[in-house]
Write a protein that holds these residues in place. Structure first.
Motif, PDB file in Angstrom:
ATOM      1  N   PRO A 250      82.271 -68.961  18.771  1.00 23.89           N
ATOM      2  CA  PRO A 250      81.471 -67.498  19.352  1.00 23.89           C
ATOM      3  C   PRO A 250      82.349 -66.392  18.558  1.00 23.89           C
ATOM      4  N   LEU A 251      83.690 -66.465  18.502  1.00 27.09           N
ATOM      5  CA  LEU A 251      84.163 -65.164  17.875  1.00 27.09           C
ATOM      6  C   LEU A 251      83.879 -65.065  16.441  1.00 27.09           C
ATOM      7  N   LEU A 252      84.046 -66.207  15.843  1.00 23.14           N
ATOM      8  CA  LEU A 252      83.608 -66.086  14.229  1.00 23.14           C
ATOM      9  C   LEU A 252      82.233 -65.608  14.088  1.00 23.14           C
ATOM     10  N   THR A 253      81.400 -66.158  14.929  1.00 21.77           N
ATOM     11  CA  THR A 253      80.092 -66.105  14.765  1.00 21.77           C
ATOM     12  C   THR A 253      79.749 -64.501  14.888  1.00 21.77           C
ATOM     13  N   ILE A 254      80.394 -63.688  16.273  1.00 17.71           N
ATOM     14  CA  ILE A 254      80.134 -62.261  16.213  1.00 17.71           C
ATOM     15  C   ILE A 254      80.612 -61.595  15.057  1.00 17.71           C
ATOM     16  N   LEU A 255      81.811 -61.910  14.616  1.00 17.68           N
ATOM     17  CA  LEU A 255      82.392 -61.064  13.419  1.00 17.68           C
ATOM     18  C   LEU A 255      81.507 -61.391  12.024  1.00 17.68           C
ATOM     19  N   GLY A 256      81.272 -62.651  11.601  1.00 16.41           N
ATOM     20  CA  GLY A 256      80.528 -63.094  10.620  1.00 16.41           C
ATOM     21  C   GLY A 256      78.970 -62.452  10.691  1.00 16.41           C
ATOM     22  N   VAL A 257      78.226 -62.386  11.670  1.00 12.17           N
ATOM     23  CA  VAL A 257      77.019 -61.761  11.741  1.00 12.17           C
ATOM     24  C   VAL A 257      77.377 -60.166  11.437  1.00 12.17           C
ATOM     25  N   HIS A 258      78.303 -59.450  11.997  1.00 13.67           N
ATOM     26  CA  HIS A 258      78.791 -58.248  11.716  1.00 13.67           C
ATOM     27  C   HIS A 258      78.910 -57.971  10.347  1.00 13.67           C
ATOM     28  N   GLU A 259      79.483 -58.770   9.667  1.00 15.18           N
ATOM     29  CA  GLU A 259      79.795 -58.531   8.328  1.00 15.18           C
ATOM     30  C   GLU A 259      78.492 -58.732   7.575  1.00 15.18           C
ATOM     31  N   PHE A 260      77.741 -60.003   7.736  1.00  9.08           N
ATOM     32  CA  PHE A 260      76.701 -60.119   7.094  1.00  9.08           C
ATOM     33  C   PHE A 260      75.441 -58.977   7.460  1.00  9.08           C
ATOM     34  N   GLY A 261      75.589 -58.287   8.393  1.00 11.64           N
ATOM     35  CA  GLY A 261      74.481 -57.233   8.585  1.00 11.64           C
ATOM     36  C   GLY A 261      74.891 -56.031   7.420  1.00 11.64           C
ATOM     37  N   HIS A 262      76.148 -55.844   7.425  1.00  6.03           N
ATOM     38  CA  HIS A 262      76.473 -54.862   5.972  1.00  6.03           C
ATOM     39  C   HIS A 262      75.984 -55.489   4.743  1.00  6.03           C
ATOM     40  N   PHE A 263      76.258 -56.753   4.610  1.00  2.87           N
ATOM     41  CA  PHE A 263      75.984 -57.360   3.182  1.00  2.87           C
ATOM     42  C   PHE A 263      74.429 -57.289   2.972  1.00  2.87           C
ATOM     43  N   ILE A 264      73.737 -57.736   4.047  1.00  2.82           N
ATOM     44  CA  ILE A 264      72.025 -57.965   3.622  1.00  2.82           C
ATOM     45  C   ILE A 264      71.372 -56.371   3.640  1.00  2.82           C
ATOM     46  N   VAL A 265      72.102 -55.457   4.156  1.00  5.82           N
ATOM     47  CA  VAL A 265      71.568 -54.132   3.961  1.00  5.82           C
ATOM     48  C   VAL A 265      72.165 -53.493   2.800  1.00  5.82           C
ATOM     49  N   ALA A 266      73.309 -53.769   2.386  1.00 10.16           N
ATOM     50  CA  ALA A 266      73.653 -53.183   1.127  1.00 10.16           C
ATOM     51  C   ALA A 266      72.715 -54.123  -0.019  1.00 10.16           C
ATOM     52  N   ARG A 267      72.537 -55.315  -0.055  1.00 14.39           N
ATOM     53  CA  ARG A 267      71.882 -56.005  -1.155  1.00 14.39           C
ATOM     54  C   ARG A 267      70.177 -55.251  -0.965  1.00 14.39           C
ATOM     55  N   HIS A 268      70.002 -54.924   0.169  1.00 16.39           N
ATOM     56  CA  HIS A 268      68.582 -54.474   0.308  1.00 16.39           C
ATOM     57  C   HIS A 268      68.629 -52.962  -0.594  1.00 16.39           C
ATOM     58  N   TYR A 269      69.614 -52.349  -0.392  1.00 18.91           N
ATOM     59  CA  TYR A 269      69.595 -51.038  -1.299  1.00 18.91           C
ATOM     60  C   TYR A 269      70.218 -51.239  -2.667  1.00 18.91           C
ATOM     61  N   LYS A 270      70.535 -52.397  -3.135  1.00 19.44           N
ATOM     62  CA  LYS A 270      71.017 -52.953  -4.557  1.00 19.44           C
ATOM     63  C   LYS A 270      72.232 -52.284  -4.650  1.00 19.44           C
ATOM     64  N   VAL A 271      73.194 -52.379  -3.709  1.00 25.09           N
ATOM     65  CA  VAL A 271      74.498 -52.052  -3.752  1.00 25.09           C
ATOM     66  C   VAL A 271      75.306 -53.393  -3.409  1.00 25.09           C
ATOM     67  N   ARG A 272      75.963 -53.750  -4.686  1.00 29.47           N
ATOM     68  CA  ARG A 272      76.421 -54.998  -4.587  1.00 29.47           C
ATOM     69  C   ARG A 272      77.684 -55.156  -3.597  1.00 29.47           C
ATOM     70  N   ALA A 273      77.862 -56.006  -3.024  1.00 31.23           N
ATOM     71  CA  ALA A 273      78.804 -56.403  -1.919  1.00 31.23           C
ATOM     72  C   ALA A 273      79.446 -57.861  -2.165  1.00 31.23           C
ATOM     73  N   SER A 274      80.781 -58.195  -1.775  1.00 28.87           N
ATOM     74  CA  SER A 274      81.124 -59.413  -1.490  1.00 28.87           C
ATOM     75  C   SER A 274      80.740 -60.211  -0.309  1.00 28.87           C
ATOM     76  N   LEU A 275      80.928 -61.255  -0.235  1.00 33.39           N
ATOM     77  CA  LEU A 275      80.815 -62.068   0.917  1.00 33.39           C
ATOM     78  C   LEU A 275      81.999 -61.815   1.850  1.00 33.39           C
ATOM     79  N   PRO A 276      81.716 -61.889   3.193  1.00 32.85           N
ATOM     80  CA  PRO A 276      82.872 -61.642   4.075  1.00 32.85           C
ATOM     81  C   PRO A 276      84.140 -62.181   3.883  1.00 32.85           C
ATOM     82  N   PHE A 277      85.217 -61.653   4.128  1.00 36.09           N
ATOM     83  CA  PHE A 277      86.545 -62.093   4.078  1.00 36.09           C
ATOM     84  C   PHE A 277      86.918 -61.907   5.540  1.00 36.09           C
TER      85      PHE A 277
END
Length: 362
Positions: free
Chosen positions: A137-164
């Motif tokens: 549950p902890l890494l799921t919450i943290l991971g979804v948080h970071e993928f939220g940034h990632f997906i919206v960044a990709r939507h706006y054509k801003v390149r982003a890394s996968l979560p670290f």
């Protein structure tokens, strides 16, 4: 009329940039400097400047340049050569994820011990419970948080890394991680994008943690207890009080209760309106240059809260060391819209729901 008198026409790179910019923006003067090219323009000559600059920025960034639009006593677009960046392999993301799974599993092992019935296979049952009820549950919450940034960044054509994911030295009754982050490989094109990318993570993380609150509450009340050791006590964020999900302080915390609490409280930490935190992105996008005044005020609030909880003093000093100011977007002048105002109100509500003045006490 454009003035090309100081343009080094024999330099093909300069000529390429000049021709590209002039296809999008009507300029009245161009200055070439060793590290940049400045294109002066009038708003009256460029009624669609926001749209044109956005289209221009995508092309220039793909070519390795960094454009920025400035509206001060002069209105101009400045194009600078971007620094060549070397990005790490995705193998690094995988290695850090594996290490974080192991470090949080070690922490979950200790949090789970009070709820494991003694027996011959107690070690493996404790490891399994630690993974299912703490690490996952902890890494799921943290991971979804970071993928939220990632997906919206990709939507706006801003390149982003996968979560670290960031592992922490395995210690008994620590949470085993310093959280996670993504690396944006392109600058924010404008304040709207800055606001929305910054807010996407906390919104996604909170939305993931919210239903897990009820699961953790149910397990806290129903799982049998075989030992009775409490390493520290947790103060609950405001959302727990609203929902009536407060646990008695005389009972050890079930590991999922701790992991979800961390996920909720991490939302508040990320929304601090300072520097490069998510909250720093949001307020810089919403308030522009005036955001720095809110950052100064918030640091004073942290020092005040530090009178009751010394952890806030350490965080305030760390934030000051890393820097309060947030760099501007490439287009730092175009106003935000109704969507961004709504997003700002939403994340303010999430911050209030997720925050507690004294998080932990021994």
């Amino acid at each position: 009329m454009d003035s090309d008198r100081n343009i080094e026409l024999e330099n093909p790179k300069v000529r390429e940039v000049v021709d590209l910019v002039k296809n999008y923006i009507y300029t009245y003067e161009i200055e070439v400097n060793p590290l940049s090219i400045k294109f002066m323009f009038l708003d009256s000559d460029n009624p669609l400047i926001t749209k044109k600059f956005s289209e221009l920025s995508q092309k220039l960034i793909s070519m390795g340049y960094i454009p920025q639009m400035v509206n001060s006593y002069e209105h101009y677009v400045q194009v600078s050569m971007g620094q060549e960046k070397k990005f790490v392999s995705s193998k690094v993301n995988l290695i850090m994820l594996i290490l974080t799974i192991l470090s949080t599993l070690y922490a979950g092992y200790y949090f789970t011990g009070d709820f494991i019935k003694p027996g011959a296979d107690v070690f493996w049952r404790t490891v399994l419970y630690g993974f299912v009820f703490f690490t996952l549950p902890l890494l799921t919450i943290l991971g979804v948080h970071e993928f939220g940034h990632f997906i919206v960044a990709r939507h706006y054509k801003v390149r982003a890394s996968l979560p670290f994911f960031i592992p922490f030295i395995p210690l008994a009754y620590s949470i085993g991680t310093f959280g996670a982050f993504i690396s944006l490989r392109d600058p924010f094109p404008n304040r709207k994008v800055m606001t929305n990318i910054g807010a996407a993570g906390p919104i996604a993380g909170f939305a993931t943690a919210f239903p897990l609150l009820f699961v953790a509450n149910y397990l806290q009340k129903t799982m049998p207890l075989y030992h009775h050791f409490i390493p520290y006590f947790l103060h609950y964020p405001f959302i727990y009080h609203i929902l009536g999900l407060l646990m008695p302080v005389t009972t050890p915390f079930f590991p999922m209760t701790i992991s979800v609490w961390v996920g909720i409280f991490a939302t508040a930490l990320n929304l601090f309106p300072v520097g490069q935190l998510d909250g720093g992105h949001i307020v810089r996008g919403m308030l522009g240059r005036k955001a720095i005044y809110l950052s100064y005020f918030f640091i004073l609030v942290l020092f005040y809260l530090g009178l009751s909880y010394t952890g806030w003093l350490l965080i305030a000093i760390l934030v000051l060391f890393l820097g309060l100011n947030h760099p501007p977007a490439l287009d730092d002048t175009s106003p935000i819209g109704a969507l961004e105002i709504g997003v700002g109100i939403l994340v303010l509500i999430l911050f209030i729901l997720s925050f507690t003045p004294v998080p932990i006490y021994l």
